[in-house]
Design a protein around this motif. Structure first.
Motif, PDB file in Angstrom:
ATOM      1  N   UNK A   1       0.854  -1.162   0.021  1.00 28.87           N
ATOM      2  CA  UNK A   1      -0.243  -0.051   0.115  1.00 28.87           C
ATOM      3  C   UNK A   1       0.819   1.301   0.108  1.00 28.87           C
ATOM      4  N   UNK A   2       2.345   1.144  -0.170  1.00 26.01           N
ATOM      5  CA  UNK A   2       2.994   2.232  -0.227  1.00 26.01           C
ATOM      6  C   UNK A   2       3.085   3.170  -1.365  1.00 26.01           C
ATOM      7  N   UNK A   3       3.128   4.212  -1.423  1.00 32.03           N
ATOM      8  CA  UNK A   3       3.063   4.761  -2.720  1.00 32.03           C
ATOM      9  C   UNK A   3       4.413   4.334  -3.380  1.00 32.03           C
ATOM     10  N   UNK A   4       5.545   4.165  -2.888  1.00 30.51           N
ATOM     11  CA  UNK A   4       6.732   3.830  -3.360  1.00 30.51           C
ATOM     12  C   UNK A   4       6.763   2.279  -3.815  1.00 30.51           C
ATOM     13  N   UNK A   5       5.796   1.536  -3.594  1.00 29.26           N
ATOM     14  CA  UNK A   5       5.973   0.256  -4.002  1.00 29.26           C
ATOM     15  C   UNK A   5       5.899   0.184  -5.512  1.00 29.26           C
ATOM     16  N   UNK A   6       6.608  -0.688  -6.263  1.00 26.20           N
ATOM     17  CA  UNK A   6       6.732  -0.882  -7.703  1.00 26.20           C
ATOM     18  C   UNK A   6       5.497  -0.773  -8.358  1.00 26.20           C
ATOM     19  N   UNK A   7       4.462  -1.555  -7.778  1.00 26.92           N
ATOM     20  CA  UNK A   7       3.164  -1.620  -8.473  1.00 26.92           C
ATOM     21  C   UNK A   7       2.602  -0.189  -8.436  1.00 26.92           C
ATOM     22  N   UNK A   8       2.609   0.660  -7.457  1.00 19.33           N
ATOM     23  CA  UNK A   8       2.041   1.613  -7.714  1.00 19.33           C
ATOM     24  C   UNK A   8       2.742   2.948  -8.289  1.00 19.33           C
ATOM     25  N   UNK A   9       4.011   2.726  -8.302  1.00 18.09           N
ATOM     26  CA  UNK A   9       4.901   3.684  -9.391  1.00 18.09           C
ATOM     27  C   UNK A   9       4.556   3.442 -10.645  1.00 18.09           C
ATOM     28  N   UNK A  10       4.267   2.142 -10.799  1.00 13.62           N
ATOM     29  CA  UNK A  10       4.071   1.583 -12.340  1.00 13.62           C
ATOM     30  C   UNK A  10       2.686   2.327 -12.751  1.00 13.62           C
ATOM     31  N   UNK A  11       1.814   2.378 -11.987  1.00 15.64           N
ATOM     32  CA  UNK A  11       0.585   2.996 -12.230  1.00 15.64           C
ATOM     33  C   UNK A  11       0.629   4.588 -12.517  1.00 15.64           C
ATOM     34  N   UNK A  12       1.542   5.147 -11.770  1.00 14.72           N
ATOM     35  CA  UNK A  12       1.805   6.431 -12.090  1.00 14.72           C
ATOM     36  C   UNK A  12       2.496   6.641 -13.458  1.00 14.72           C
ATOM     37  N   UNK A  13       3.367   5.822 -13.692  1.00  9.52           N
ATOM     38  CA  UNK A  13       4.036   6.030 -14.878  1.00  9.52           C
ATOM     39  C   UNK A  13       3.072   5.856 -16.141  1.00  9.52           C
ATOM     40  N   UNK A  14       2.157   4.888 -15.790  1.00 14.09           N
ATOM     41  CA  UNK A  14       1.124   4.700 -17.002  1.00 14.09           C
ATOM     42  C   UNK A  14       0.037   5.783 -16.958  1.00 14.09           C
ATOM     43  N   UNK A  15      -0.131   6.652 -16.023  1.00 11.18           N
ATOM     44  CA  UNK A  15      -0.793   7.847 -16.207  1.00 11.18           C
ATOM     45  C   UNK A  15      -0.228   8.870 -16.987  1.00 11.18           C
ATOM     46  N   UNK A  16       1.129   8.750 -17.168  1.00 12.46           N
ATOM     47  CA  UNK A  16       1.769   9.800 -17.986  1.00 12.46           C
ATOM     48  C   UNK A  16       1.565   9.902 -19.336  1.00 12.46           C
TER      49      UNK A  16
END
Length: 138
Positions: free
Chosen positions: A123-138
């Motif tokens: 559930x951390x914003x730094x977990x690779x799955x969550x970072x990947x979600x941010x990358x896909x939003x760009x």
């Protein structure tokens, strides 16, 4: 546009360090040159390079007082398994610590370069799955 290509680690004996990084981190040799060697890790795309130096160089910086932080860390899915692996291979480590749900410990290579190992919470914003979600939003 940009991504991390490689991390360079200063070592005083590149031949011994090649063996150490292969054994303890599972690093796979890409190629070597007179005073260095380049690797990839089985997971991730950042490359790792060992560069031979005459004297030990710092791989950490001072935050406050005598508290230090390494320049980079290694992420694992199972921190207990990583910790056990290092102990079975007689690698010096610090105890596993909990920092707001994230677990981590430090380990040291042949030159006593310190590195952190982290097990980021899902559930951390730094977990690779969550970072990947941010990358896909760009």
């Amino acid at each position: 546009m940009f991504k991390i290509g490689g991390i360079f680690i200063p070592v005083t004996n590149v031949k011994k360090s090649i063996e150490w990084y292969e054994k303890n981190l599972g690093a796979k040799l890409i190629d070597s040159w007179e005073d260095g060697a380049g690797f990839y890790l089985p997971n991730g795309s950042t490359q790792l390079a060992l560069v031979e130096v005459d004297t030990k160089q710092p791989t950490e910086f001072v935050i406050k007082g005598n508290k230090k932080n390494s320049y980079y860390n290694f992420v694992v899915d199972d921190i207990n398994l990583a910790y056990k692996h290092f102990h079975e291979n007689n690698v010096t480590t610090t105890p596993i610590k909990d920092f707001g749900g994230m677990k981590y410990f430090d380990f040291y290579d042949l030159d006593q370069n310190p590195f952190s190992v982290v097990d980021e919470q899902v559930d951390s914003p730094f977990h690779s799955n969550n970072v990947r979600k941010l990358q896909n939003m760009d």
